[in-house]
Design a protein around this motif. Sequence first.
Motif, PDB file in Angstrom:
ATOM      1  N   LYS A 175       0.832  -1.199   0.000  1.00 35.14           N
ATOM      2  CA  LYS A 175       0.000   0.000   0.000  1.00 35.14           C
ATOM      3  C   LYS A 175       0.870   1.253   0.000  1.00 35.14           C
ATOM      4  N   ASN A 176       0.280   2.354  -0.505  1.00 37.10           N
ATOM      5  CA  ASN A 176       1.046   3.585  -0.632  1.00 37.10           C
ATOM      6  C   ASN A 176       1.593   4.074   0.707  1.00 37.10           C
ATOM      7  N   GLU A 225       2.374   2.346   3.318  1.00 32.25           N
ATOM      8  CA  GLU A 225       3.464   1.474   3.740  1.00 32.25           C
ATOM      9  C   GLU A 225       4.731   1.766   2.939  1.00 32.25           C
TER      10      GLU A 225
END
Length: 259
Positions: free
Chosen positions: A2-3, A5
């Motif tokens: 995910k962005n 992360e």
Amino acid sequence: MKNDEALALYDQQMRRQMPADGPTARVERAGRVVRQVGEPHDWCGVVWSDLDADSADAEIEAQLRHFADTGHEFEWKHYAHDRPADLAERLLAAGFTAEPAESLMVAEIRDLPTEVVLPEGVHLLPVTDGHGVDLLVDVHEQVFGTDGSRIGNRVRSQLAESPDTLSVVLAMAGDQPVCGARIDFTPGTDFAGLWGGGTLPAWRGKGIYRALVAHRAALAAARGYRFLQVDASDQSSPILARLGFATLSTTTPYLYRYR
């Protein structure tokens, strides 16, 4: 990934634990900032800060005093998610000048095309010597209209002292360089960084920039890197988005020049 992360990993590896990005540069962790210092051709500045409303002004003043002793202009590399929320305004109030903002864009290499497709009459030329660096500087100055001597000196230094940390390539139409780009391989991290890629106006819209991204993605994949990272201009960000890059934040260089 995910962005959020990916952004957290980028902040940790490329900012808080940043390794020096050149053979004559060194990274210092001083107080609540991480900064890089080095020779005049090195990038010098603050890459990470852990500040709040109570500590920000004092830390800014501390960095101004430190870099005044070096005699180098320096950059505070500010990201939209940095704190405090008004850090940018505090930098301006302290005498910094904002350069154009860029998009921090990241993609997983496994999701990127790596096939190099060039227009007829264009070929790739690796830069391995001083003549190649001169061509790189020439195309940079034509495309961006800025002095490319610092980039040239930095590339020469890396090629001579740490050639495994970068790869530089030119797109050539016959004997004319029409685009130049490099990739930095940051040891001990998951990120390889794309830089340059500016194309002469007459050669834009022909897929050259895309081809150089694919070329560099293949190089990074062969070395086992997971991500490509770009500080993207408004011109390149739409192309990168179509290739699969995601925008994680916005970064703005704040420059301080001693007079």
